[in-house]
Design an enzyme around this catalytic site. Structure first.
Site, short mmCIF file in Angstrom:
data_model
loop_
_atom_site.label_atom_id
_atom_site.label_comp_id
_atom_site.label_asym_id
_atom_site.label_seq_id
_atom_site.Cartn_x
_atom_site.Cartn_y
_atom_site.Cartn_z
N GLY A 526 94.48 -1.87 86.73
CA GLY A 526 94.20 -1.87 85.31
C GLY A 526 92.74 -1.51 85.11
O GLY A 526 92.29 -1.13 84.04
N ASP A 641 95.70 -14.26 88.40
CA ASP A 641 96.60 -13.11 88.56
C ASP A 641 97.08 -13.00 90.00
O ASP A 641 97.06 -11.93 90.60
CB ASP A 641 95.89 -11.82 88.10
CG ASP A 641 96.90 -10.69 87.84
OD1 ASP A 641 98.10 -10.99 87.68
OD2 ASP A 641 96.48 -9.53 87.78
#
Ligand SMILES: *[C@@H]1O[C@H](CO)[C@@H](O)[C@H](O)[C@H]1NC(C)=O
Ligand SMILES: *[C@@H]1O[C@H](CO)[C@@H](O)[C@H](O)[C@H]1NC(C)=O
Ligand SMILES: *[C@@H]1O[C@H](CO)[C@@H](O)[C@H](O)[C@H]1NC(C)=O
Ligand SMILES: *[C@@H]1O[C@H](CO)[C@@H](O)[C@H](O)[C@H]1NC(C)=O
Ligand SMILES: *[C@@H]1O[C@H](CO)[C@@H](O)[C@H](O)[C@H]1NC(C)=O
Ligand SMILES: *[C@@H]1O[C@H](CO)[C@@H](O)[C@H](O)[C@H]1NC(C)=O
Ligand SMILES: *[C@@H]1O[C@H](CO)[C@@H](O)[C@H](O)[C@H]1NC(C)=O
Ligand SMILES: *[C@@H]1O[C@H](CO)[C@@H](O)[C@H](O)[C@H]1NC(C)=O
Ligand SMILES: *[C@@H]1O[C@H](CO)[C@@H](O)[C@H](O)[C@H]1NC(C)=O
Ligand SMILES: *[C@@H]1O[C@H](CO)[C@@H](O)[C@H](O)[C@H]1NC(C)=O
Ligand SMILES: *[C@@H]1O[C@H](CO)[C@@H](O)[C@H](O)[C@H]1NC(C)=O
Length: 835
Positions: A526, A641
């Site tokens: 990302g 995450d």
């Protein structure tokens, strides 16, 4: 190829034959197909028609001669195009003015229209295009007549900019003559007529540049603080770009220099009202936007109203200055901040007596300086007194932040357009406050909330300080290297050996990755692309390169640099260095030849390479890495995450946790926090985090539990599909567990395990289920998990039903497992009650 070159040559020869290279003398004319070229060939003056226009409007302009994309830096007849190109001419008339006339001898533009004719010098003159792009009118007989600050020129184009500021130009005022050099946008990309957007320095009080749309202020850069504009820390000087600001009785202007002659840089106010700093990239042959000055919301002038403060790193960007409250709480809570804030407690000041004081606000962009008073030599103490003694003085600050600060600015009236920086930038502002507000403490009822907020704020402040420190440190290291002379590899290695975060040179990294070539690309996060590289000493590295246009990425990058540079554990991926140069930001890691865990466990063929023993080692390794983050590292860190794609495997298949872009640190006894921005990966997120934004170490434990079940089963939680039901992997495991068939969950390869292995597999599933329980309080902590994994005999409690074990089909429409999503509103998830 050769033919083209020849043609160009012939063309050039024709022109230069027509006119003396860089100058125009009296009675000479420059016609439509002729140009002037500065002596070292850098700039060209001539007639152009804007791209995409219909070739019916012609303008006299100056552009870069060597840059293939015609880039106009100055236009003479902006509002009066030549409509018939057949014989326009530029000439110096008998008055010594440059004039542009059309076929019928109408003057379309004249240099005299922009100068005070009583200053005219009546002696022979000529026009000259200088190497810096300045078109000047000079007297033929060189004299020492110095007309103000015009270098002895009778006239110069630099005094009348269009929409572009290039090196050597002054942007701002000659306060003696009232000359205001401002930038004004084109009307549209194919029409150089004066557009709506004007960027100019407002000379009142403490001068500062302002971008306006007509008469409406869009943006202030903030006043010059001695090193940069108060509100644009990103435009500060760097090794190749050196801005400066002159402010005295005669002048108030900004200008910049490139120290590296090969870097061509310019500022542009474009026809859409954007303000850019661009740089010519001679490799890709295009202009690259280095800085989009208006890129974030907080740059919008007065977004938060009077006495409001904007902070782009907060979930809600506007808040009131401490001691102030929203004028209209309803508007404020419906995200309409324009009404601004008012004092909670009125001031008590009469003729210099009273008991008001000042509250300091740090790292802020100074408020609008339209109503200010400034003295550049006064010290802060004097400044404080001066402001205190005048009841209409609302705030003060140092006008120059260099050293311990000097100079004095006083604000009269409301304070507008303040922003707060968490990652460096800004300065101290002292705001007048009633005595009772000076020692005001947060009241008891809000104490808990405030403490949590304070912890997060202080974390971000610390983060900011660390970042600034590391960047400063990076520059120091670089300048030290410069001083010692680069190229001496041994010395360079020596200097970086004992440092926490070695700095790599951009060129080194570019070389190592074959200039970031496509075939070196090994992943795309990302955050930006990841490349494999090989350093000159043969060491393999992985380079994470921050995408230039990802605003979020920048934040995550900074987060990662700060966090990971402090972490050392064999189950965490090791950061070898960073590279912050020009606008490039990169992280350099040890290269993991076996890529990530998801490449193995979810792949039919490769999963056979992972024996049960190896899998158990991996599970224990991850648990230990996580334990280190939660408990043992200097900072207490929540990863947020954790997933198979973020577990990298080294040559011996040892697991290493990576990707700290979303990680958060926690101070002291803090164990839980709340965020508006839920980010993470679906399938690994705990229910309380996904639905309420609550995250804690227990949300990492949840993700760990999912990971354990995935490693054991070889199936993804997200996208798990078993015909005839809507359960995900967690639901499936829970069902099997309740039916006493948990062993069926194990990857097919385990079916003929010996008894002790089977027992261990069962125990892992048991621990996994404990970790994914619905209620955070029921889940074990990582120290307990590590203990349970390490002991074959410790009694384990019965798991309660897991969170999110029923998956609605819309949640899974073939998105990749690494997809990140975020939402601000609360989303409710359907839950099936457990039996
Ligand atoms: C320019 O032209 C005018 C009129 O033709 C003439 O009087 C003058 O001498 C010329 N000037 C120069 C410098 O050639
Ligand atoms: C361009 O210049 C050439 C000679 O340099 C001349 O013959 C031609 O007429 C000019 N064309 C125009 C349109 O002015
Ligand atoms: C432009 O000038 C040429 C030559 O004088 C003339 O023939 C033509 O009609 C003019 N065009 C316009 C649009 O005025
Ligand atoms: C020259 O400019 C004047 C004034 O703008 C205009 O009226 C005239 O038509 C123009 N002549 C030509 C040939 O374009
Ligand atoms: C032009 O300059 C003269 C003397 O320098 C000055 O007195 C006069 O006010 C100026 N005129 C304008 C319009 O600026
Ligand atoms: C041309 O002159 C400009 C301005 O003096 C200078 O910055 C530039 O380096 C020069 N370029 C060459 C090729 O000499
Ligand atoms: C500039 O102002 C005009 C009208 O005054 C408006 O239509 C336009 O949207 C504004 N543009 C920006 C970028 O603010
Ligand atoms: C925002 O609030 C101001 C007054 O505080 C009001 O004038 C304005 O209409 C509001 N704007 C919107 C979009 O509600
Ligand atoms: C204002 O200040 C004066 C002088 O210090 C003090 O006597 C008075 O009580 C203060 N008033 C309020 C409302 O604080
Ligand atoms: C600015 O401050 C200095 C030091 O206090 C003082 O000497 C000077 O007179 C002040 N200048 C003005 C214009 O007030
Ligand atoms: C306070 O400052 C303002 C602005 O400089 C000035 O007009 C006013 O006279 C000052 N008041 C006192 C009491 O000094």
């Amino acid at each position: 190829m050769e033919e083209t070159t020849l043609l160009v040559l012939i063309f050039a020869l024709q022109i230069s034959a027509a006119i003396a290279a860089d100058s125009l003398t009296i009675n000479q004319t420059l016609t439509f197909n002729q140009t002037l070229i500065s002596s070292n060939q850098t700039f060209k003056l001539g007639f152009f028609t804007p791209t995409n226009s219909d070739n019916t409007r012609w303008y006299l302009g100056i552009w870069f001669n060597k840059i293939p994309t015609q880039t106009i830096v100055w236009v003479a007849n902006r509002d009066h195009p030549l409509l018939n190109s057949s014989s326009p001419a530029l000439k110096i008339n008998n008055n010594g003015d440059l004039t542009l006339v059309n076929q019928t001898n109408h003057v379309l533009w004249s240099s005299s229209s922009s100068i005070n004719t009583s200053n005219r010098v009546h002696s022979p003159v000529f026009a000259l295009l200088l190497d810096n792009g300045n078109l000047v009118i000079k007297q033929q007989t060189s004299t020492d007549v110095d007309v103000d600050d015009s270098n002895g020129y009778v006239w110069q184009s630099f005094d009348h900019p269009s929409d572009t500021l290039i090196e050597g130009m002054k942007f701002g005022w000659n306060l003696k003559t009232g000359l205001n050099r401002k930038l004004q946008s084109w009307k549209s990309s194919d029409d150089p007529a004066n557009g709506d957007f004007v960027y100019e320095i407002v000379p009142n009080g403490f001068p500062e540049p302002v971008l306006r749309n007509g008469s409406v202020k869009l943006f202030r850069a903030g006043p010059w603080t001695g090193i940069q504009y108060s509100g644009t820390p990103e435009l500060t000087n760097n090794p190749v770009f050196q801005p400066s600001f002159v402010f005295d009785n005669e002048e108030a202007y900004y200008s910049f220099k490139s120290t590296d002659g090969s870097v061509i840089s310019r500022f542009l106010v474009d026809s859409t009202g954007s303000l850019y700093r661009l740089s010519w990239n001679s490799r890709s042959l295009q202009w690259v936007v280095l800085i989009n000055v208006l890129k974030d919301q907080c740059n919008k002038y007065g977004l938060c109203g009077v006495h409001g403060v904007c902070n782009i790193d907060e979930a809600v960007v506007c808040k009131c200055l401490k001691g102030f409250e929203p004028k209209s709480p309803e508007d404020w809570s419906s995200i309409n901040w324009s009404g601004g804030c008012r004092r909670r407690t009125g001031l008590n000041c009469s003729n210099g007596v009273g008991d008001d004081g000042f509250v300091r606000f740090s790292s802020v962009k100074l408020p609008d300086t339209t109503f200010t008073w400034v003295n550049m030599s006064m010290g802060r103490g004097e400044c404080h007194v001066k402001c205190l003694m005048n009841c209409s003085c609302m705030a003060y600050a140092n006008s120059d932040v260099r050293g311990s600060g000097s100079g004095c600015v006083l604000w009269f009236g409301d304070l507008v357009d303040i922003r707060e920086f968490t990652a460096g930038g800004g300065q101290d502002l002292y705001v007048r406050m009633a005595a009772s507000e000076l020692e005001a403490q947060p009241d008891g009822s809000n104490k808990k909330k405030n403490r949590a907020a304070a912890a997060i704020v202080s974390i971000s402040v610390i983060t900011g300080v660390l970042l600034v420190a590391s960047i400063i440190w990076c520059f120091i290291v670089r300048s030290r290297k410069r001083q010692r002379g680069e190229g001496d590899i041994n010395q360079e290695e020596e200097s970086t050996r004992d440092l926490e975060l070695p700095l790599h040179n951009f060129v080194t990294v570019a070389n190592a990755t074959n200039n970031f070539s496509h075939d070196k690309l090994i992943g795309e996060g990302g955050f930006g692309p990841v490349y494999k590289g090989i350093l000159q000493n043969g060491q393999e590295i992985a380079v994470k390169r921050l995408s230039k246009n990802s605003g979020q990425g920048l934040k995550e990058f900074k987060n990662e640099v700060i966090l990971i540079s402090k972490l050392q554990h064999r189950n965490l991926v090791r950061l070898l260095g960073c590279c912050i140069q020009r606008d490039e930001m990169m992280l350099i890691y040890e290269y993991m030849p076996n890529k990530s865990l998801d490449n193995f466990i979810f792949d039919k063929a490769r999963s056979k390479l992972l024996s049960w023993e190896k899998r158990l080692d991996i599970i224990i390794g991850i648990a230990q890495g996580l334990l280190y983050l939660h408990r043992d590292s200097r900072l207490r860190i929540i990863h947020r995450d954790l997933k198979a794609a973020n577990i990298l495997l080294d040559g011996e298949m040892n697991p290493k946790i990576s990707d700290f872009g979303l990680a958060r640190t926690f101070g002291g006894d803090e164990t839980q926090a709340n965020t508006r921005r839920v980010v993470g990966t679906y399938g690994y997120m705990s229910p309380e985090y996904a639905a309420d934004g609550l995250f804690s170490m227990k949300s990492d434990v949840f993700s760990f539990g999912v990971l354990v079940l995935e490693i054991v089963s070889g199936k993804r939680n997200k996208g798990f599909y078993l015909s005839g039901n809507d359960f995900n992997l967690l639901g499936h495991a829970w069902n099997l567990w309740n039916e006493d068939k948990a062993n069926e969950l194990a990857d097919e390869m385990f079916t003929d395990q010996d008894v002790s292995s089977r027992f261990a597999v069962l125990r892992c599933i048991h621990i996994g289920l404990l970790c994914v329980q619905q209620r955070p309080d029921d889940r074990p902590t990582m120290p307990i998990v590590v203990m349970m994994l390490g002991s074959a005999t410790a009694n384990l409690p019965q798991p309660k039903h897991p969170g999110f074990y029923y998956e609605r089909s819309f949640m899974d429409e073939g998105q990749s497992s690494s997809e990140k999503f975020s939402y601000g509103n609360k989303v409710s998830f359907t839950q099936l009650e457990g039996r």
